[in-house]
Design an enzyme around this catalytic site. Structure first.
Site, PDB file in Angstrom:
ATOM      1  N   CYS A   2       0.817  -1.205   0.000  1.00  0.00           N
ATOM      2  CA  CYS A   2       0.000   0.000   0.000  1.00  0.00           C
ATOM      3  C   CYS A   2       0.855   1.260   0.000  1.00  0.00           C
ATOM      4  CB  CYS A   2      -0.868   0.026   1.243  1.00  0.00           C
ATOM      5  SG  CYS A   2      -1.829  -1.455   1.481  1.00  0.00           S
ATOM      6  N   ARG A  27       4.678   0.543  -6.392  1.00  0.00           N
ATOM      7  CA  ARG A  27       4.718  -0.339  -5.223  1.00  0.00           C
ATOM      8  C   ARG A  27       3.770  -1.531  -5.376  1.00  0.00           C
ATOM      9  NH1 ARG A  27       6.529   2.441  -0.358  1.00  0.00           N
ATOM     10  NH2 ARG A  27       5.177   1.124   0.884  1.00  0.00           N
ATOM     11  N   TRP A  76      -3.064  -2.579  -1.412  1.00  0.00           N
ATOM     12  CA  TRP A  76      -2.684  -3.920  -1.839  1.00  0.00           C
ATOM     13  C   TRP A  76      -3.372  -4.848  -0.847  1.00  0.00           C
ATOM     14  CZ3 TRP A  76       0.143  -8.152   0.050  1.00  0.00           C
ATOM     15  CH2 TRP A  76       0.622  -9.030  -0.919  1.00  0.00           C
ATOM     16  N   ASN A 102      -1.448   1.399   6.239  1.00  0.00           N
ATOM     17  CA  ASN A 102      -0.621   0.314   5.692  1.00  0.00           C
ATOM     18  C   ASN A 102      -0.315  -0.650   6.821  1.00  0.00           C
ATOM     19  OD1 ASN A 102      -0.518   1.755   3.362  1.00  0.00           O
ATOM     20  ND2 ASN A 102       1.683   2.157   3.417  1.00  0.00           N
ATOM     21  N   GLY A 103      -0.254  -1.934   6.490  1.00  0.00           N
ATOM     22  CA  GLY A 103       0.116  -2.912   7.512  1.00  0.00           C
ATOM     23  C   GLY A 103      -1.091  -3.713   7.955  1.00  0.00           C
ATOM     24  N   GLU A 487      18.031 -16.071 -10.158  1.00  0.00           N
ATOM     25  CA  GLU A 487      17.575 -14.712 -10.427  1.00  0.00           C
ATOM     26  C   GLU A 487      16.927 -14.608 -11.817  1.00  0.00           C
ATOM     27  OE1 GLU A 487      16.925 -12.249  -8.781  1.00  0.00           O
ATOM     28  OE2 GLU A 487      16.963 -10.539 -10.153  1.00  0.00           O
ATOM     29  N   LYS A 491      13.080 -13.483 -12.389  1.00  0.00           N
ATOM     30  CA  LYS A 491      12.703 -12.359 -13.257  1.00  0.00           C
ATOM     31  C   LYS A 491      11.629 -12.800 -14.242  1.00  0.00           C
ATOM     32  CE  LYS A 491      13.813  -9.883 -11.500  1.00  0.00           C
ATOM     33  NZ  LYS A 491      14.547  -9.562 -10.333  1.00  0.00           N
ATOM     34  N   GLU A 494       8.181 -13.592 -12.520  1.00  0.00           N
ATOM     35  CA  GLU A 494       7.408 -12.497 -11.915  1.00  0.00           C
ATOM     36  C   GLU A 494       6.828 -11.552 -12.947  1.00  0.00           C
ATOM     37  OE1 GLU A 494       9.365 -10.099  -8.921  1.00  0.00           O
ATOM     38  OE2 GLU A 494      11.229 -10.045 -10.018  1.00  0.00           O
ATOM     39  N   HIS A 510      19.494 -35.019 -10.578  1.00  0.00           N
ATOM     40  CA  HIS A 510      18.773 -35.473  -9.379  1.00  0.00           C
ATOM     41  C   HIS A 510      17.271 -35.201  -9.491  1.00  0.00           C
ATOM     42  CE1 HIS A 510      22.546 -36.376  -7.398  1.00  0.00           C
ATOM     43  NE2 HIS A 510      22.990 -35.256  -7.943  1.00  0.00           N
ATOM     44  N   LYS A 609       6.240  -3.706  -4.753  1.00  0.00           N
ATOM     45  CA  LYS A 609       7.652  -3.351  -4.794  1.00  0.00           C
ATOM     46  C   LYS A 609       8.303  -3.514  -3.433  1.00  0.00           C
ATOM     47  CE  LYS A 609      11.414  -1.797  -6.573  1.00  0.00           C
ATOM     48  NZ  LYS A 609      12.172  -2.779  -7.364  1.00  0.00           N
TER      49      LYS A 609
HETATM   50  O1  M6R Z   1      13.363  -4.277  -1.034  1.00  0.00           O
HETATM   51  P1  M6R Z   1      13.985  -5.635  -0.889  1.00  0.00           P
HETATM   52  O2  M6R Z   1      15.242  -5.756  -1.686  1.00  0.00           O
HETATM   53  O3  M6R Z   1      14.180  -6.067   0.519  1.00  0.00           O
HETATM   54  O4  M6R Z   1      12.932  -6.621  -1.546  1.00  0.00           O
HETATM   55  C1  M6R Z   1      13.130  -7.999  -1.525  1.00  0.00           C
HETATM   56  C2  M6R Z   1      12.208  -8.691  -2.482  1.00  0.00           C
HETATM   57  O5  M6R Z   1      10.884  -8.415  -2.155  1.00  0.00           O
HETATM   58  C3  M6R Z   1      12.451  -8.274  -3.939  1.00  0.00           C
HETATM   59  O6  M6R Z   1      13.768  -8.499  -4.322  1.00  0.00           O
HETATM   60  C4  M6R Z   1      11.512  -9.028  -4.889  1.00  0.00           C
HETATM   61  O7  M6R Z   1      11.839 -10.386  -4.906  1.00  0.00           O
HETATM   62  C5  M6R Z   1      11.564  -8.426  -6.290  1.00  0.00           C
HETATM   63  N1  M6R Z   1      10.245  -8.332  -6.833  1.00  0.00           N
HETATM   64  C6  M6R Z   1      12.374  -9.220  -7.237  1.00  0.00           C
HETATM   65  O8  M6R Z   1      12.381  -8.704  -8.508  1.00  0.00           O
END
Ligand code: M6R
Length: 614
Positions: A2, A27, A76, A102-103, A487, A491, A494, A510, A609
């Site tokens: 949020c 975000r 959110w 938020n929260g 990674e 990417k 997501e 395995h 985000k």
């Molecule tokens: O702000 P942070 O680096 O702590 O966030 C960690 C993860 O939430 C963040 O890296 C998330 O996995 C991204 N969407 C990856 O692209």
């Protein structure tokens, strides 16, 4: 997660709130709304809608709202589905108060029952509506809003930040913070509130971050911050943030993510400028002699983080173990915080985070501090909670990262890890100085190598077109590039929603090899390294089963080029630099597949985000 914006001052609040929310869109959210206070009508107007800001703006188009103060929110969903009813702001039953939040209020169900018994009615499924009615329950002209907030907060359990307006006290905004971030922006006869500074960059660069259990009272001319326990005013100087609004805009690129991928050479350059000093010394701004002395005594490192930052932690583990010869354990923050880790003052806990606000990583840091470990935060956002709470912070200087999929922040974390590794290796005298010196000189060539790697974009586009319809991808790598495989897969999944799985290549036999057939693309990260021959064997095993090999290798590797269906060459550099170079084609591939599938690249579904709740 949020987003919060608050405004009080001489402008029309509506446009400030909407503009602020636009800057928070990155975000991630599923509904949005504003509440406005108009001095002449003595009423709070709330306009909110499910979906993107465009839907809210459509609703506002027909309205002539003018206001000197107000609140804006992007939600959110946590409690209750995304809908207009559940969207913030929420009013109390008497419509005197509006809140954005938020929260999570963990005991909201019990509070709701209690309020229902007193005759309060609820129209949404949110914990937020419970909060505003609880405050209303304590609110009277004689007690005033601040007193009501403080009474309510005492009853609320969980982690939250909120902002509140009252039609009976129209000249102020009240804000409270516990765990979720909240920052005050200072203007001239106007003041602002937001969940992160990007919302306020068009108006100010002077900010004050609220700490946990602090509350603030903002008028157009004044800002007062108090400590919940002592009720005494908090005296802290605002910080100046040098990010410009231009840095937080797309600058001609079709998406933030693409812009951020292309910023990577400059990001690495900036890190080198900040951390590599004349003569090849590595220095970190403001590191005291005392902290340095403690670092020298460290016997073990824990690297703790989430998502992409977790992958950076694994790369960091390999770097530190090789050059600084210190044992490193890597943990996902959400596990670490509940594992009861064995820590003491000879351990260094490194938390890595772009936002500096990730709830699990913050909890991990607090546990580390409780257990007397030395802590270090590697963080991008200046002044964020992790940065403030850790014993020492190294900023990654990547500038604002807006795309939800982390790209330049990851590369910045890896580049910073290189500096930390060389620094620690020297501190512990564990690698020959000549070797470290040669790493430093090569490090300086890294920005140009990143630039060269970006030239792969066109051929990656062609490869993405061949495979964008596929629903399953495997990524494999070894050593420094095992986390690159993780990674690359993260990417792709997501932002394209295709299933993608990263493996240590040695694990192929395995289990995952069962998936290989002529429909299965495998992205093999195989630059020259000590495990190169092993990677080649893995690739041959894939080819023998008709799998599709997309290989990332070192420039000039004709053998790999011949073996692979598609081959992308990264510049030849020492192994330690390869995860930075190898991830670039993977970012570009994920980006292109996402675009070809018509996905929302910068704000993929269900993702936020900054993950400020558990
Ligand atoms: O702000 P942070 O680096 O702590 O966030 C960690 C993860 O939430 C963040 O890296 C998330 O996995 C991204 N969407 C990856 O692209």
């Amino acid at each position: 997660m949020c987003g919060i914006v608050g405004y009080i001052g001489h402008r029309n609040a509506v446009s400030v709130l909407i503009q602020g929310l636009e800057h928070l869109e990155y975000r991630g959210y599923d509904s949005a709304g504003i509440a406005c206070l108009n001095r002449s009508s003595h009423a709070i107007e709330v306009v909110k809608e499910k979906g993107k800001l465009a839907a809210l703006k459509n609703l506002l188009a027909g309205r002539d709202l003018s206001a000197h103060a107000g609140l804006g929110h992007t939600r959110w969903a946590t409690h209750g589905e995304p809908s207009r009813l559940n969207a913030h702001p929420h009013l109390d039953n008497s419509k005197r108060l509006a809140i954005i939040h938020n929260g999570i209020i963990e005991n909201y169900a019990a509070l709701k029952d209690e309020l229902k018994a007193k005759g309060f009615r609820f129209y949404s499924q949110t914990d937020t509506e419970v909060a505003v009615n609880l405050i209303a329950c304590y609110y009277s002209r004689s007690t005033g809003l601040v007193e009501a907030v403080l009474k309510a907060v005492k009853r609320m359990e969980g982690y939250f930040a909120f902002a509140l307006i009252s039609r009976e006290e129209p000249d102020r905004l009240i804000a409270f913070k516990r765990s979720n971030p909240l920052v005050i922006g200072f203007g001239q006869q106007e003041n602002f509130l937001a969940s992160d500074v990007s919302a306020l960059l068009p108006y100010t660069n002077r900010f004050l971050y609220l700490e946990d259990d602090e509350y603030a009272v903002l008028t157009a001319r004044t800002v007062e911050v108090f400590d919940l326990k002592t009720r005494k005013p908090v005296k802290r100087r605002p910080v100046e943030i040098q990010w410009t609004i231009a840095e937080a805009q797309k600058g001609g690129y079709s998406h933030y993510m693409l812009k951020e991928i292309y910023e990577q050479p400059a990001v690495v350059e900036e890190i080198i400028k900040n951390q590599v000093k004349p003569g090849g010394r590595i220095e970190f701004e403001r590191m005291s002699a005392g902290y340095r002395a403690k670092l020298r005594k460290i016997r073990r490192v824990y690297a703790v983080s989430c998502g992409t930052a977790y992958h950076a932690a694994i790369v960091g583990q390999y770097m530190l173990e090789k050059y600084a010869r210190i044992p490193v354990e890597v943990a996902v923050s959400s596990e670490f915080r509940y594992e009861d880790p064995v820590l003491n003052s000879e351990d260094l806990v490194v938390v890595i985070s772009q936002s500096g606000e990730t709830a699990d990583t913050l909890a991990a840091l607090r546990i580390a501090k409780q257990k007397k470990a030395l802590t270090l935060a590697i963080v991008n956002v200046v002044g964020s909670t992790l940065a403030r709470e850790a014993d020492f912070v190294i900023y990654t200087h990547a500038g604002p990262e807006i795309g939800v999929a982390s790209t330049k922040a990851y590369v910045a974390q890896l580049a910073t890890m290189i500096s930390v590794t060389i620094f620690m290796a020297r501190l512990r005298r564990k690698s020959p100085e000549a070797e470290l010196r040669s790493l430093v000189s090569e490090f300086k060539k890294l920005p140009a190598a990143c630039e060269k790697t970006l030239e792969l974009a066109k051929s990656i586009d062609r490869c993405a077109r061949k495979h964008s319809h596929r629903k399953n991808f495997l990524y494999i790598g070894r050593g420094y590039n095992y986390p690159t495989a993780l990674e690359g897969a993260l990417k792709l999944k997501e932002i394209s929603y295709a299933h993608a799985h990263g493996y240590a290549a040695g694990e192929l036999k395995h289990g995952p090899i069962a998936l290989i057939d002529n429909e299965q693309p495998v992205i093999c990260i195989a630059p020259h390294s000590k495990t190169y021959a092993k990677m080649v064997s893995n690739i041959q095993e894939i080819k023998a089963r008709d799998g599709i090999v997309i290989a990332i290798g070192t420039a000039g590797d004709d053998a790999l080029d011949d073996m692979a269906d598609d081959f992308f060459a990264i510049p030849k550099m020492s192994e330690i630099f390869s995860p930075i170079l190898a991830v670039i084609p993977l970012q570009l591939f994920a980006y292109k597949v996402s675009v070809l599938n018509g996905r929302d690249v910068d704000q993929p579904r269900n993702l936020a985000k900054s993950v400020t709740v558990e």
